[in-house]
Motif scaffolding. Structure first.
Motif, PDB file in Angstrom:
ATOM      1  N   TRP A 195       0.842  -1.136  -0.101  1.00  0.00           N
ATOM      2  CA  TRP A 195      -0.184  -0.056   0.085  1.00  0.00           C
ATOM      3  C   TRP A 195       0.855   1.249   0.013  1.00  0.00           C
ATOM      4  N   GLU A 196       0.501   2.329  -0.767  1.00  0.00           N
ATOM      5  CA  GLU A 196       0.904   3.739  -0.586  1.00  0.00           C
ATOM      6  C   GLU A 196       0.069   4.663  -0.613  1.00  0.00           C
ATOM      7  N   GLN A 197      -0.101   5.195   0.418  1.00  0.00           N
ATOM      8  CA  GLN A 197      -1.242   6.255   0.694  1.00  0.00           C
ATOM      9  C   GLN A 197      -0.797   7.791  -0.197  1.00  0.00           C
ATOM     10  N   LEU A 198      -1.530   8.056  -1.248  1.00  0.00           N
ATOM     11  CA  LEU A 198      -1.081   9.283  -2.208  1.00  0.00           C
ATOM     12  C   LEU A 198      -1.830  10.509  -1.698  1.00  0.00           C
ATOM     13  N   ARG A 199      -3.000  10.367  -1.191  1.00  0.00           N
ATOM     14  CA  ARG A 199      -3.641  11.556  -0.487  1.00  0.00           C
ATOM     15  C   ARG A 199      -4.217  11.088   0.751  1.00  0.00           C
ATOM     16  N   PRO A 200      -4.285  11.700   1.667  1.00  0.00           N
ATOM     17  CA  PRO A 200      -5.164  11.305   2.742  1.00  0.00           C
ATOM     18  C   PRO A 200      -6.743  12.123   2.453  1.00  0.00           C
ATOM     19  N   GLY A 201      -7.736  11.409   3.052  1.00  0.00           N
ATOM     20  CA  GLY A 201      -9.174  12.074   2.733  1.00  0.00           C
ATOM     21  C   GLY A 201     -10.196  11.571   3.777  1.00  0.00           C
ATOM     22  N   PRO A 202     -11.424  11.326   3.476  1.00  0.00           N
ATOM     23  CA  PRO A 202     -12.510  10.936   4.349  1.00  0.00           C
ATOM     24  C   PRO A 202     -12.052   9.528   5.001  1.00  0.00           C
ATOM     25  N   VAL A 203     -11.617   8.857   4.087  1.00  0.00           N
ATOM     26  CA  VAL A 203     -11.420   7.344   4.442  1.00  0.00           C
ATOM     27  C   VAL A 203     -10.142   7.234   5.202  1.00  0.00           C
ATOM     28  N   ASP A 204     -10.339   6.814   6.517  1.00  0.00           N
ATOM     29  CA  ASP A 204      -8.895   6.567   7.273  1.00  0.00           C
ATOM     30  C   ASP A 204      -8.356   5.331   7.372  1.00  0.00           C
ATOM     31  N   LEU A 205      -7.292   5.312   6.355  1.00  0.00           N
ATOM     32  CA  LEU A 205      -6.792   3.945   6.221  1.00  0.00           C
ATOM     33  C   LEU A 205      -6.043   3.170   7.143  1.00  0.00           C
ATOM     34  N   ASP A 206      -5.521   3.886   8.083  1.00  0.00           N
ATOM     35  CA  ASP A 206      -5.013   3.143   9.398  1.00  0.00           C
ATOM     36  C   ASP A 206      -5.926   2.435  10.320  1.00  0.00           C
ATOM     37  N   ALA A 207      -7.177   3.139  10.110  1.00  0.00           N
ATOM     38  CA  ALA A 207      -8.254   2.284  10.962  1.00  0.00           C
ATOM     39  C   ALA A 207      -8.760   1.224  10.138  1.00  0.00           C
ATOM     40  N   LEU A 208      -8.900   1.370   8.747  1.00  0.00           N
ATOM     41  CA  LEU A 208      -9.328   0.261   7.790  1.00  0.00           C
ATOM     42  C   LEU A 208      -8.568  -0.715   7.934  1.00  0.00           C
ATOM     43  N   HIS A 209      -7.225  -0.638   7.922  1.00  0.00           N
ATOM     44  CA  HIS A 209      -6.141  -1.624   8.025  1.00  0.00           C
ATOM     45  C   HIS A 209      -6.199  -2.473   9.285  1.00  0.00           C
ATOM     46  N   ARG A 210      -6.406  -1.562  10.283  1.00  0.00           N
ATOM     47  CA  ARG A 210      -6.327  -2.359  11.780  1.00  0.00           C
ATOM     48  C   ARG A 210      -7.656  -3.135  11.710  1.00  0.00           C
ATOM     49  N   HIS A 211      -8.661  -2.751  11.202  1.00  0.00           N
ATOM     50  CA  HIS A 211      -9.918  -3.335  11.310  1.00  0.00           C
ATOM     51  C   HIS A 211     -10.012  -4.931  10.449  1.00  0.00           C
ATOM     52  N   TYR A 212      -9.446  -4.826   9.571  1.00  0.00           N
ATOM     53  CA  TYR A 212      -9.360  -5.854   8.534  1.00  0.00           C
ATOM     54  C   TYR A 212      -8.090  -6.590   8.306  1.00  0.00           C
ATOM     55  N   TRP A 213      -7.071  -6.305   8.716  1.00  0.00           N
ATOM     56  CA  TRP A 213      -5.758  -7.027   8.394  1.00  0.00           C
ATOM     57  C   TRP A 213      -5.071  -6.806   9.695  1.00  0.00           C
ATOM     58  N   ASP A 214      -3.936  -7.927   9.728  1.00  0.00           N
ATOM     59  CA  ASP A 214      -3.098  -7.644  11.133  1.00  0.00           C
ATOM     60  C   ASP A 214      -1.780  -7.104  10.568  1.00  0.00           C
ATOM     61  N   GLY A 215      -1.048  -6.471  11.457  1.00  0.00           N
ATOM     62  CA  GLY A 215       0.200  -5.735  11.284  1.00  0.00           C
ATOM     63  C   GLY A 215       0.121  -4.530  10.449  1.00  0.00           C
ATOM     64  N   PRO A 216       1.209  -3.720  10.188  1.00  0.00           N
ATOM     65  CA  PRO A 216       1.060  -2.540   9.924  1.00  0.00           C
ATOM     66  C   PRO A 216       0.975  -2.355   8.399  1.00  0.00           C
ATOM     67  N   ILE A 217       0.646  -1.277   8.095  1.00  0.00           N
ATOM     68  CA  ILE A 217       0.379  -0.848   6.557  1.00  0.00           C
ATOM     69  C   ILE A 217       1.834  -1.026   5.796  1.00  0.00           C
ATOM     70  N   ASP A 218       1.907  -1.993   4.739  1.00  0.00           N
ATOM     71  CA  ASP A 218       3.147  -1.889   4.114  1.00  0.00           C
ATOM     72  C   ASP A 218       3.257  -1.025   2.865  1.00  0.00           C
ATOM     73  N   ASN A 219       3.287   0.209   3.206  1.00  0.00           N
ATOM     74  CA  ASN A 219       3.504   1.209   2.188  1.00  0.00           C
ATOM     75  C   ASN A 219       4.777   1.188   1.751  1.00  0.00           C
ATOM     76  N   ALA A 220       4.677   1.305   0.422  1.00  0.00           N
ATOM     77  CA  ALA A 220       6.054   1.766  -0.546  1.00  0.00           C
ATOM     78  C   ALA A 220       6.423   2.941  -0.467  1.00  0.00           C
TER      79      ALA A 220
END
Length: 322
Positions: A195-220
Motif C-alpha cells: 500500500w502507498e497512500q497518495l492523498r489523505p481523505g475521508p477514509v482513514d486507512l490506518d483504521a481500515l487496515h487495523r480492522h481488516y488486516w493484521d500488522g502495519p500498513i506495508d506502504n511503498a
C-alpha cells in the motif's frame, strides 16, 4: 483559453441527469455533485473530451484524472485489480476511496486520463446523482474536481460557476453542499499488494487496515511521480497568502476559526472535525472573496480526518512557484 460555452445550471433531477448523459455522450463537459466535491465529468474513452477537461481547468497534462465507475465489475474491465484492491473495492465501494491500480492495456481509456502511466485511479462514488449519471452512461467518466486547476475545490454549484462558467456546457445542482467536503482518500495498491497512500481523505486507512488486516500498513516509499490528483505541493489555493495555526488575528486577516478560536467564519465552533472537513472549502471560498488581503486559519488537530484537512491547508498555504 477554453472555448466560450453558454453554461447552464439545472436541477439534478431525472430530466437533468438525462440531459447531462446526452452532453457527455457527445463529448461535452458536465459538473456533477459527489459526496466529496463537485466533479467535472467527461467520457474517459474520448481523446477530445478528456482534452477539454484539461483545457477548461488549465490543468497540467502530467496530472492524471480519477475515473469514476458504477461498481467493482466495471472497475475490473479497466484494471488488473491486485487482490487487496479487489477486496477493498468489494468491502467499501461506493465510498470516497480512490484506488490507483495497474491499468489494463485493452481498457479503452484515452492516454491523457492516466497521463501516460501504466496505472489508473478508479473510484465508485457514494452519491445518488453521480451514480444515476454513471448508470445512464455506457462509458466510464473521468471526473476531477470542477474548478480551475490549483484553486479552491467546489462544494456547491455556485462554486463551480465561479471559475468554470463559460468553459463547460452544464452544471447539475442538487441544491445541497457536498457531504464530505474533501476529496477522496487515494490509495495505490501495487501488484505485490503493498500500500502507498497518495492523498489523505475521508477514509482513514490506518483504521481500515487495523480492522481488516493484521500488522502495519506495508506502504511503498514515495516514488516521486505524480500518480494521482492532489499530490502537487501548491494546490487548493484561494489566491492570497494563507497563515496556518493562527491563534491571534491581525486587522488585515480574514480569520477562519475552529473550536474555541472564533473568526470571520468558523470550520466548527464545537470542534467537530467532520463538520470542519465539510466546511473547509466553503470557508476558503469566503476568505478568497473577502476584501481582506490575507487568510489566517486556526489550529486543527492532526488526527482522523484532521490529517486530510491539514494536508489541504498546507498545500493552500504553499506559494504556486514551490
Amino acid at each position: 483559453m477554453s472555448g466560450n460555452y453558454a453554461t447552464e445550471t439545472v436541477l439534478a433531477d431525472t430530466d437533468g441527469i438525462a440531459r447531462a448523459a446526452r452532453i457527455l455522450r457527445d463529448g461535452g463537459l458536465v459538473a456533477v455533485p459527489t459526496e466529496t466535491v463537485y466533479g467535472l465529468a467527461a467520457r474517459a474513452d474520448s481523446d477530445e473530451a478528456v482534452a477539454r477537461i484539461y483545457e477548461a481547468k488549465d490543468r497540467p497534462s502530467f496530472n492524471p484524472l480519477i475515473v469514476h465507475v458504477r461498481d467493482v465489475e466495471q472497475a475490473r474491465e479497466l484494471a488488473d485489480l491486485p487482490h487487496t484492491a479487489d477486496v477493498l473495492a468489494d468491502l467499501f465501494w461506493p465510498a470516497p476511496l480512490t484506488l490507483v491500480v495497474p491499468r489494463k492495456a485493452q481498457a479503452g481509456l484515452t492516454a491523457a486520463v492516466t497521463a501516460g502511466l501504466d496505472t489508473v485511479a478508479l473510484r465508485c462514488p457514494d452519491h445518488p446523482v453521480m451514480q444515476a449519471l454513471l448508470a445512464a452512461c455506457e462509458f466510464p467518466l473521468a471526473a476531477p474536481s470542477a474548478n480551475r486547476s490549483g484553486f479552491v475545490s467546489p462544494t456547491s454549484a455556485a462554486h463551480v460557476a465561479m471559475t468554470l462558467s463559460g468553459r463547460i456546457e452544464l452544471i447539475l445542482d442538487d441544491g445541497r453542499p457536498c457531504r464530505n467536503g474533501l476529496e477522496s482518500t487515494i490509495l495505490a495498491v501495487r501488484r505485490d499488494n503493498s500500500w502507498e497512500q497518495l492523498r489523505p481523505g475521508p477514509v482513514d486507512l490506518d483504521a481500515l487496515h487495523r480492522h481488516y488486516w493484521d500488522g502495519p500498513i506495508d506502504n511503498a516509499p514515495p516514488s516521486g511521480r505524480i500518480e494521482a490528483p492532489g499530490q502537487l505541493a501548491s494546490h487548493y489555493a484561494p489566491g492570497k497568502p494563507v497563515r496556518l495555526n493562527a491563534t491571534e488575528v491581525a486587522s488585515d486577516d480574514f480569520m477562519i476559526g475552529f473550536g474555541d478560536v472564533s473568526g470571520d467564519c468558523t470550520l466548527s465552533g464545537r470542534g467537530d472535525l467532520s463538520e470542519a472537513a465539510a466546511r473547509l472549502y466553503a470557508c476558503l471560498h469566503e476568505g478568497a472573496a473577502s476584501e481582506k488581503p490575507r487568510i489566517a486559519v486556526a489550529p486543527v488537530p492532526n488526527e482522523g480526518i484532521g490529517i486530510a484537512i491539514n494536508d489541504r491547508l498546507r498545500r493552500a498555504a504553499t506559494p504556486p512557484d514551490q
